[in-house]
Design an enzyme around this catalytic site. Structure first.
Site, short mmCIF file in Angstrom:
data_model
loop_
_atom_site.label_atom_id
_atom_site.label_comp_id
_atom_site.label_asym_id
_atom_site.label_seq_id
_atom_site.Cartn_x
_atom_site.Cartn_y
_atom_site.Cartn_z
N ASP A 233 1.01 -1.24 -0.07
CA ASP A 233 -0.01 -0.06 0.11
C ASP A 233 0.83 1.41 0.05
OD1 ASP A 233 -2.22 1.70 -0.10
OD2 ASP A 233 -2.94 0.90 2.00
N GLU A 253 -0.50 -4.43 5.54
CA GLU A 253 -1.10 -5.74 5.21
C GLU A 253 -1.34 -6.17 3.97
OE1 GLU A 253 -5.32 -4.60 6.48
OE2 GLU A 253 -5.50 -2.87 4.87
#
Length: 366
Positions: A233, A253
């Protein structure tokens, strides 16, 4: 963007979370109390964040942030929330790089205490480019900065990605390899196909997303290059800044082993997503900030690796973002905040950037 209600980000009771957190903390640090427990307004819809202070004569960390997996009963954005994987990734990056990764302290894999696994890390003070309203709109600190200050922040942020890719030995990150056959890139795309299938199960499919998957095959890189640890991300909204310098790199994540360009395409496109929204609302935005050509040139200068096949990787980023946005939209349907689309075209319309994604498929965007 300016008038639509923001989708809910949690179904949990903050007071109940604070009480349960205090009880858990006493088991890890006897006599400790969790005080000043708050839920930030910028909480995401994937994992959720709690901020608190540890009250204890000798706290290992005084100001803490807790990341807890999404409530499994709340129509989650992703099918799996592997908190141990995130915890291990942050420790790996801290061990092998000089990136400002917050120190992680405790991992709790038992869902009992808070209803889902979580970990606790150091809380780093600073400021983050906002997502709502996006930093490309007027009225926030980054938009109000000078061109020179934004250029400094841009270079420093690209440097974060470059250092990550160069400093972490891929072998040490093997636990982040995605399952399946083929190259790391092939497995990455296969995982996205599976994610899309999960999102649309029993619901209208998206023609523009499916056309983008077809176009990826046509643009597939002849030389994928070596896989490195990707942040996943990679965007400035996941960095806490001290002034215009990165002070903490967050949200791991989506980390995985993949070609360097997967991170670069994501960083470039996520800015363009905000910029396009801003222009469509009648504001100029920040047209000279995080431009694709400059990001590529800066990365090449820092690493010696010239980014390749960026039409493929920016399309892939826009495609991945579209799947997330479709899931967010169907989550709103689940909670009665939106209506079920009556056609495939209506399903596409739920994706804010469906026009730009279609333009990328047609080769007319850049």
């Amino acid at each position: 963007m300016a008038t639509a209600p923001r989708p809910r980000t949690t179904t949990r009771d903050p007071e109940d979370l604070a009480r349960r957190l205090g009880a858990w903390l006493d088991t890890r640090l006897p006599g400790a109390k969790a005080v000043d427990v708050t839920v930030p307004e910028s909480n995401g819809m994937s994992s959720e964040t709690l901020l608190f202070t540890v009250e204890h004569p000798q706290p290992p960390i005084e100001r803490c942030a807790l990341r807890v997996a999404a409530d499994p009963a709340a129509y989650t954005i992703f099918p799996v929330y592997d908190m141990p994987r995130q915890y291990r990734t942050m420790r790996l990056v801290a061990e092998h790089t000089d990136l400002p990764v917050p120190r992680v302290l405790w991992l709790e894999e038992d869902p009992g205490p808070l209803g889902a696994p979580f970990f606790v890390m150091e809380r780093v003070e600073g400021r983050v480019p906002p997502d709502v309203m996006p930093y490309t709109y007027e009225g926030n600190w980054l938009h109000a900065a000078t061109d020179a200050e934004r250029a400094h922040l841009e270079e420093a942020s690209v440097r974060v990605i470059a250092r990550l890719h160069d400093q972490v030995p891929p072998g040490a990150a093997e636990f982040l390899s995605l399952p399946g056959d083929g190259s790391p890139l092939r497995r990455h795309v296969t995982a996205q196909r599976a994610y899309y299938a999960w999102v649309v199960s029993g619901l209208p499919r998206s023609p523009v997303i499916e056309s983008a998957f077809d176009r990826l095959e046509e643009l597939w890189p002849r030389d994928e290059g070596d896989a490195v640890l990707n942040w996943g991300d990679a965007r400035i909204g996941n960095i806490v800044y001290d002034g215009f310098e990165p002070a903490a790199v967050l949200d791991w994540e989506m980390a995985a082993l993949a070609p360097r360009e997967v991170d670069l395409g994501w960083a470039v496109y996520l800015h363009r997503f905000f910029q396009d929204l801003t222009v469509s609302s009648g504001q100029p935005g920040l047209p000279d900030f995080l431009r694709r050509d400059r990001v590529e040139a800066t990365y090449a200068l820092l690493t010696g690796h010239t980014p390749r096949d960026m039409d493929f990787y920016t399309l892939y980023a826009a495609l991945r973002h579209a799947i997330v946005m479709l899931r967010v939209a169907y989550r709103q349907v689940h909670f009665g905040e939106a209506a079920v689309p009556g056609s495939a075209a209506a399903a596409d319309a739920l994706i804010l950037h469906h026009d730009s994604l279609a333009a990328m498929v047609q080769g007319t965007y850049w």
